[in-house]
Design an enzyme around this catalytic site. Sequence first.
Site, PDB file in Angstrom:
ATOM      1  N   GLN A 214       0.891  -1.162   0.000  1.00 11.15           N
ATOM      2  CA  GLN A 214       0.000   0.000   0.000  1.00 11.15           C
ATOM      3  C   GLN A 214       0.928   1.210   0.000  1.00 11.15           C
ATOM      4  O   GLN A 214       1.467   1.585   1.037  1.00 11.15           O
ATOM      5  CB  GLN A 214      -0.917  -0.010   1.229  1.00 11.15           C
ATOM      6  CG  GLN A 214      -1.681   1.290   1.464  1.00 11.15           C
ATOM      7  CD  GLN A 214      -2.552   1.693   0.275  1.00 11.15           C
ATOM      8  OE1 GLN A 214      -3.163   0.854  -0.374  1.00 11.15           O
ATOM      9  NE2 GLN A 214      -2.592   2.987  -0.030  1.00 11.15           N
TER      10      GLN A 214
ATOM     11  N   GLY B  83     -10.511   0.289   1.867  1.00 14.11           N
ATOM     12  CA  GLY B  83     -11.535  -0.397   1.089  1.00 14.11           C
ATOM     13  C   GLY B  83     -10.944  -0.878  -0.230  1.00 14.11           C
ATOM     14  O   GLY B  83     -11.091  -2.032  -0.627  1.00 14.11           O
TER      15      GLY B  83
ATOM     16  N   MET C 175      -7.631   0.273  -3.334  1.00 18.64           N
ATOM     17  CA  MET C 175      -6.553   1.170  -3.756  1.00 18.64           C
ATOM     18  C   MET C 175      -6.476   1.083  -5.266  1.00 18.64           C
ATOM     19  O   MET C 175      -6.362   0.003  -5.838  1.00 18.64           O
ATOM     20  CB  MET C 175      -5.230   0.774  -3.097  1.00 18.64           C
ATOM     21  CG  MET C 175      -4.052   1.660  -3.518  1.00 18.64           C
ATOM     22  SD  MET C 175      -4.292   3.395  -3.028  1.00 18.64           S
ATOM     23  CE  MET C 175      -3.398   4.246  -4.344  1.00 18.64           C
ATOM     24  N   GLU C 176      -6.507   2.272  -5.871  1.00 19.39           N
ATOM     25  CA  GLU C 176      -6.687   2.379  -7.323  1.00 19.39           C
ATOM     26  C   GLU C 176      -5.408   2.133  -8.103  1.00 19.39           C
ATOM     27  O   GLU C 176      -5.101   2.885  -9.042  1.00 19.39           O
ATOM     28  CB  GLU C 176      -7.251   3.764  -7.632  1.00 19.39           C
ATOM     29  CG  GLU C 176      -6.314   4.960  -7.308  1.00 19.39           C
ATOM     30  CD  GLU C 176      -6.455   5.515  -5.899  1.00 19.39           C
ATOM     31  OE1 GLU C 176      -6.943   4.785  -5.006  1.00 19.39           O
ATOM     32  OE2 GLU C 176      -6.076   6.675  -5.687  1.00 19.39           O
ATOM     33  N   ASN C 177      -4.650   1.112  -7.753  1.00 20.50           N
ATOM     34  CA  ASN C 177      -3.418   0.859  -8.500  1.00 20.50           C
ATOM     35  C   ASN C 177      -3.764   0.644  -9.976  1.00 20.50           C
ATOM     36  O   ASN C 177      -4.674  -0.123 -10.284  1.00 20.50           O
ATOM     37  CB  ASN C 177      -2.699  -0.337  -7.890  1.00 20.50           C
ATOM     38  CG  ASN C 177      -2.343  -0.076  -6.438  1.00 20.50           C
ATOM     39  OD1 ASN C 177      -1.839   0.990  -6.103  1.00 20.50           O
ATOM     40  ND2 ASN C 177      -2.646  -1.034  -5.566  1.00 20.50           N
TER      41      ASN C 177
ATOM     42  N   HIS D 187     -15.808   3.367  -7.399  1.00 20.58           N
ATOM     43  CA  HIS D 187     -14.878   4.378  -6.889  1.00 20.58           C
ATOM     44  C   HIS D 187     -13.460   4.136  -7.429  1.00 20.58           C
ATOM     45  O   HIS D 187     -12.841   5.035  -8.006  1.00 20.58           O
ATOM     46  CB  HIS D 187     -14.887   4.344  -5.358  1.00 20.58           C
ATOM     47  CG  HIS D 187     -13.964   5.346  -4.740  1.00 20.58           C
ATOM     48  ND1 HIS D 187     -14.387   6.588  -4.333  1.00 20.58           N
ATOM     49  CD2 HIS D 187     -12.639   5.303  -4.479  1.00 20.58           C
ATOM     50  CE1 HIS D 187     -13.362   7.262  -3.850  1.00 20.58           C
ATOM     51  NE2 HIS D 187     -12.285   6.498  -3.922  1.00 20.58           N
ATOM     52  N   GLU D 188     -12.951   2.938  -7.238  1.00 21.39           N
ATOM     53  CA  GLU D 188     -11.568   2.660  -7.671  1.00 21.39           C
ATOM     54  C   GLU D 188     -11.432   2.809  -9.180  1.00 21.39           C
ATOM     55  O   GLU D 188     -10.434   3.324  -9.679  1.00 21.39           O
ATOM     56  CB  GLU D 188     -11.119   1.277  -7.212  1.00 21.39           C
ATOM     57  CG  GLU D 188     -11.221   1.015  -5.705  1.00 21.39           C
ATOM     58  CD  GLU D 188     -10.660   2.118  -4.827  1.00 21.39           C
ATOM     59  OE1 GLU D 188      -9.735   2.835  -5.275  1.00 21.39           O
ATOM     60  OE2 GLU D 188     -11.140   2.285  -3.688  1.00 21.39           O
TER      61      GLU D 188
ATOM     62  N   HIS E  44     -11.106   6.375 -10.355  1.00 27.90           N
ATOM     63  CA  HIS E  44      -9.756   6.929 -10.200  1.00 27.90           C
ATOM     64  C   HIS E  44      -8.935   6.807 -11.494  1.00 27.90           C
ATOM     65  O   HIS E  44      -7.917   7.484 -11.637  1.00 27.90           O
ATOM     66  CB  HIS E  44      -9.008   6.209  -9.076  1.00 27.90           C
ATOM     67  CG  HIS E  44      -9.210   6.802  -7.722  1.00 27.90           C
ATOM     68  ND1 HIS E  44      -8.936   8.122  -7.439  1.00 27.90           N
ATOM     69  CD2 HIS E  44      -9.633   6.248  -6.558  1.00 27.90           C
ATOM     70  CE1 HIS E  44      -9.197   8.360  -6.151  1.00 27.90           C
ATOM     71  NE2 HIS E  44      -9.625   7.248  -5.597  1.00 27.90           N
TER      72      HIS E  44
ATOM     73  N   GLU F  32      -9.742  12.656  -4.618  1.00 31.59           N
ATOM     74  CA  GLU F  32     -10.822  11.913  -3.953  1.00 31.59           C
ATOM     75  C   GLU F  32     -12.205  12.529  -4.118  1.00 31.59           C
ATOM     76  O   GLU F  32     -13.178  11.815  -4.325  1.00 31.59           O
ATOM     77  CB  GLU F  32     -10.484  11.717  -2.476  1.00 31.59           C
ATOM     78  CG  GLU F  32      -9.243  10.850  -2.243  1.00 31.59           C
ATOM     79  CD  GLU F  32      -9.360   9.449  -2.829  1.00 31.59           C
ATOM     80  OE1 GLU F  32     -10.483   9.014  -3.165  1.00 31.59           O
ATOM     81  OE2 GLU F  32      -8.315   8.781  -2.963  1.00 31.59           O
TER      82      GLU F  32
ATOM     83  N   ASP G 214      -1.137  10.607   5.676  1.00 29.84           N
ATOM     84  CA  ASP G 214      -2.254   9.690   5.944  1.00 29.84           C
ATOM     85  C   ASP G 214      -3.270  10.323   6.907  1.00 29.84           C
ATOM     86  O   ASP G 214      -4.427   9.909   6.948  1.00 29.84           O
ATOM     87  CB  ASP G 214      -1.749   8.361   6.535  1.00 29.84           C
ATOM     88  CG  ASP G 214      -1.031   7.497   5.493  1.00 29.84           C
ATOM     89  OD1 ASP G 214      -1.209   7.754   4.286  1.00 29.84           O
ATOM     90  OD2 ASP G 214      -0.291   6.575   5.891  1.00 29.84           O
TER      91      ASP G 214
ATOM     92  N   TYR H  47     -12.981  13.566   0.488  1.00 28.15           N
ATOM     93  CA  TYR H  47     -13.887  12.687  -0.253  1.00 28.15           C
ATOM     94  C   TYR H  47     -15.268  13.328  -0.431  1.00 28.15           C
ATOM     95  O   TYR H  47     -15.700  13.626  -1.539  1.00 28.15           O
ATOM     96  CB  TYR H  47     -14.054  11.347   0.479  1.00 28.15           C
ATOM     97  CG  TYR H  47     -12.821  10.483   0.456  1.00 28.15           C
ATOM     98  CD1 TYR H  47     -12.726   9.393  -0.405  1.00 28.15           C
ATOM     99  CD2 TYR H  47     -11.739  10.738   1.296  1.00 28.15           C
ATOM    100  CE1 TYR H  47     -11.602   8.583  -0.432  1.00 28.15           C
ATOM    101  CE2 TYR H  47     -10.610   9.941   1.274  1.00 28.15           C
ATOM    102  CZ  TYR H  47     -10.536   8.865   0.412  1.00 28.15           C
ATOM    103  OH  TYR H  47      -9.424   8.079   0.379  1.00 28.15           O
TER     104      TYR H  47
ATOM    105  N   ARG I 154      -9.569  -3.409   8.090  1.00 22.78           N
ATOM    106  CA  ARG I 154      -9.895  -2.215   7.297  1.00 22.78           C
ATOM    107  C   ARG I 154     -10.164  -1.056   8.246  1.00 22.78           C
ATOM    108  O   ARG I 154     -11.071  -1.113   9.088  1.00 22.78           O
ATOM    109  CB  ARG I 154     -11.121  -2.512   6.437  1.00 22.78           C
ATOM    110  CG  ARG I 154     -11.514  -1.392   5.515  1.00 22.78           C
ATOM    111  CD  ARG I 154     -12.708  -1.813   4.680  1.00 22.78           C
ATOM    112  NE  ARG I 154     -13.253  -0.682   3.938  1.00 22.78           N
ATOM    113  CZ  ARG I 154     -14.416  -0.711   3.300  1.00 22.78           C
ATOM    114  NH1 ARG I 154     -15.134  -1.821   3.311  1.00 22.78           N
ATOM    115  NH2 ARG I 154     -14.848   0.356   2.663  1.00 22.78           N
TER     116      ARG I 154
ATOM    117  N   LYS J 104     -11.499   1.909   8.170  1.00 23.95           N
ATOM    118  CA  LYS J 104     -12.822   2.537   8.239  1.00 23.95           C
ATOM    119  C   LYS J 104     -13.787   1.724   9.101  1.00 23.95           C
ATOM    120  O   LYS J 104     -14.685   2.284   9.726  1.00 23.95           O
ATOM    121  CB  LYS J 104     -13.365   2.667   6.813  1.00 23.95           C
ATOM    122  CG  LYS J 104     -14.753   3.263   6.715  1.00 23.95           C
ATOM    123  CD  LYS J 104     -15.319   3.120   5.308  1.00 23.95           C
ATOM    124  CE  LYS J 104     -16.824   2.905   5.388  1.00 23.95           C
ATOM    125  NZ  LYS J 104     -17.460   2.654   4.113  1.00 23.95           N
TER     126      LYS J 104
HETATM  127 ZN   LIG Z   1     -10.337   7.040  -3.632  1.00 21.77          ZN
END
Ligand SMILES: [Zn+2]
Length: 635
Positions: free
Chosen positions: A172, A301, A303-305, A328-329, A332, A351, A406, A414, A588, A590
């Site tokens: 990450q 949740g 990660m938009e790699n 969402h991802e 991105h 975001e 972070d 967001y 996670r 969140k």
């Molecule tokens: Zn995002």
Amino acid sequence: MRGLAMRPMIRVVAAASLALLASCAARPVADSAAAPLQSGRDYHTLANVDEFRVRHLALDLTVDFDSKRLAGGAELTVERIAGTGRTLVLDTRGLDVAAVEWLAPGAAPQPLAFGVGAEVEHLGAPLAITLPGDLARFTIRIRYATRPDASGLQWVEPAQTAGKVAPFLYSQSQAIHARSWVPLQDSPQVRFTFEATLRVPAGLRALMGAEPVGGPGTDGVFRFDMPQPIPSYLMAIAAGRLEFQPIGSRTGVYAEPEIIAAAAREFADTEKMLETGESLFGPYRWGRYDVLILPPSFPFGGMENPRLSFITPTVIAGDRSLVALIAHELAHSWSGNLVTNATWRDFWLNEGFTVYLESRIMAAVYGPRRAAMEDLLGFQSLERELATLPPAEQVLAIDLRGRDPDDGVTDVPYEKGRFFLRWLESRVGAAPLHAFLQDYFAHFAFQSITVEQFLGYLDSKLLAQHPDTVTAAELDEWIHQPGLPASAIRPASDALVQVDAARAAFLAGTRAATDLPHAGWSTQEWLYFLANLPQQMPRAQLESLDAAFDFTQATNNEIAFNWLQIAIRNDYEPAWPRLEQYLESIGRRKLIVPLYTAMMKTQSGAQRARAVYARARPGYHPITAASLDAIVGAP
Ligand SMILES: [Zn+2]
């Protein structure tokens, strides 16, 4: 190269490098919050990005699960963009650097003097390399290994995976954790292409956010190529016992064999989402869009790699009720990966735009009723979080100097960012805003931009054509002031009005839990029902709800999360075993940070929190553990 032998770190530091190291270390001290903030200056890198830019990276790494290290080499092709300085400074955090070499075509590698400076709080340590000349473009190789506690990697024990037979590794990198596994310029304003060779134990599959070259290696060697330039926070690596199942012609799922069928069913609409995204936002520029299902310890949740979103398994609910995460991802791919925040102050450009695009994908694929419910849930979540955040953390263009970026991951970038765009849409009209965004993604494609650049483009390409729709004071309030402007558009959902009526009747005692009109309620309706119950409730009401709907044993992780919050603040002890099991099986942030936070508010709760944390912490990702150490206390 396989199995690089680790030698003690060599500290050969040239005089120039020493001076530079000293200035690197001094920088954050000089940048006190009182000094004027410079737009576009990345306060979270120690690299001299104003003199040099990394253009290409070639990685060759061996994944060693026994020692929990990546070891090998990183070749950086670097361009000089200013000056004649002889020192290249890179970001590192906890890397063991064994050697740095100068690579010239047709010549043997030549060792270079280098030194790792002192650790700077939140930022890692600068790696200063003395260059032999002032070439405009050059290539160096760094031989290094990561450490078992690398902040951007998690080495997952077999017991914490779905199959429980093989270990799992994943990265990450966002915000500034790439530097803990690759020495580079770890700044979102530096973009580079890369290629990689990864060596993993036989039987495991390696993946990256990149295009695989050749088929899956049977010898444990995997090769990748990333032709599109990306910022370092999108560097991603994973290795585990992984299978692939296609969804559509450009989409598919990687997961452990035990969960791949469930994951493919859950995310069956991914191809449709991708087609929708293209029709709304412009061409998809990344080739494939696949998702990788991680172990439940993944701190986020998703990660938009690029090409390969990393996804928590906690959204596999069995009914596709939590797939907004995939929207969402995927979104991105335009906001974030294509047009990137230049610094972590500009994070809301990634975001806020993405939540706005996510909502448009959800409305197009699942209809406006569901999208409206999710919009209202998001708005309420923002209102609740704003009530707990200090004013300085409520502004979109946040000042994160001297802090871990972070810390900026709240609902503000967001949801406040998303509702800024909703407000803009209400003023200039949906069609003009949508057309503007398509132009914006095309204009700034593969660039990293600041909030000021966005505002300049907005002014010339949208507001100039729609004069008198918004004022400079309103824009300033949205972007630089705390709180939510009174002009924000509160989402309306007819479906949730019905839920309000049902909840009110239950609380007034005129409707029993078993008589609630819940037939046909979706997960979103249940989440809204639970999230808006009073803070304190009579025990009998909790028992009747639990008896009617078995909330304590809910398998939908979001519903369980909402119920457990209610249980904690009402001291509802029948939920304790489930609470402990939940906290010990999910990492996670969140879903668990709010539960620990709520437990810490009472003496008996704090005692339980510390006990379960002591058991659960070894299974948490370093990012989650860092958040919880600050709340529960480090063991
Ligand atoms: Zn995002």
